[in-house]
Design an enzyme around this catalytic site. Sequence first.
Site, short mmCIF file in Angstrom:
data_model
loop_
_atom_site.label_atom_id
_atom_site.label_comp_id
_atom_site.label_asym_id
_atom_site.label_seq_id
_atom_site.Cartn_x
_atom_site.Cartn_y
_atom_site.Cartn_z
N GLY A 1 -9.34 67.98 54.22
CA GLY A 1 -8.59 69.18 53.90
C GLY A 1 -8.17 69.22 52.44
O GLY A 1 -8.90 68.79 51.55
N LEU A 2 -6.96 69.75 52.20
CA LEU A 2 -6.41 69.92 50.85
C LEU A 2 -7.35 70.76 49.99
O LEU A 2 -7.62 70.44 48.83
CB LEU A 2 -6.16 68.56 50.19
CG LEU A 2 -5.14 67.65 50.89
CD1 LEU A 2 -5.05 66.31 50.16
CD2 LEU A 2 -3.78 68.31 50.96
N CYS A 3 -7.86 71.84 50.58
CA CYS A 3 -8.80 72.71 49.86
C CYS A 3 -8.46 74.18 50.07
O CYS A 3 -9.35 75.03 50.09
CB CYS A 3 -10.23 72.42 50.30
SG CYS A 3 -10.49 72.52 52.09
N GLY A 4 -7.18 74.48 50.23
CA GLY A 4 -6.77 75.86 50.38
C GLY A 4 -7.30 76.48 51.67
O GLY A 4 -7.32 75.85 52.73
N ALA B 1 -12.90 74.78 45.84
CA ALA B 1 -11.65 75.17 46.48
C ALA B 1 -10.59 74.08 46.33
O ALA B 1 -9.41 74.37 46.12
CB ALA B 1 -11.89 75.47 47.96
#
Length: 292
Positions: free
Chosen positions: A88-91, A247
């Site tokens: 994750g951590l990609c908006g 992203a």
Amino acid sequence: MPSLKEFRNRIASVKSTQKITKAMQMVAAAKLKRAQSQAEAARPYASRMARVIANLAAAVSGESAPLLLRGTGKDQVHLLVVMTSERGLCGGFNTQIVRAAREKIDELLRAGKTVKVLAVGKKGRDQLKRLHSEKIVQYVDLSAYRNIGADAAHVVSEALLDLFKAGEFDVATMFFSQFKSVISQVPTALQLIPARAPEGVRPPDLKGAVYEYEPSEEEILEALLPQYLNGQVLQALLENQAGFYGAQMSAMDNATRNAGDMIRKLTLRYNRQRQANITKELIEIISGAEAL
């Protein structure tokens, strides 16, 4: 009101987080360059391969066409291959792909179709499990692959072909994110089975020339279609990888800026509280001196 020590602890904590987000932004930026180059380098091959398939497919029809080209002849059971990232951590990168898949699922269910899902990537599987856990028939874990390449694409295409040979579906559609720029990734749906050239791809203009194939078009397609399928999967994985890093870089840049804003606000509150404490102590000293 928090004490001065609590303010200092919070400021130190946010600064530590800011260092992490800044480091992740720099790592994503470095990886993005390579991922973008790989995605862009694969596009000409995928486009040319699609034109060849479109040219050969125009010469065959009916029962003589390979199974991957004509499919089962039915349109009842749909398999959605949903490709997302393992991390994750990609908006909203993964959310956009899953949203497009959910809209397609709802559309097919309203039409009375049966829907199955092949999840590629942990984040997409986790999001789809909330509403459509019973529709997920298989999950392909690519977390072991440090760099996405032909090996990873082969794993996905083999899982897809195994399901097709087992008669698990009639139509397969792949959902992924097409990389446009660092701030723009477009959720895209591409039909894989029955094999169909992407929109806008047309057979080459032969200018009236007549070609005779040896071996026949059917035999060539039998050999090329699995490679074409694998190429489409590889292209989607590369596009997804570039989009993920783009992203993530954008998201970590925003997080770093937000951390900076929070540090400034906390520092301002810390200084105000410190000044208020000093003023209070001065008033207490002066009041005590006057009382004497």
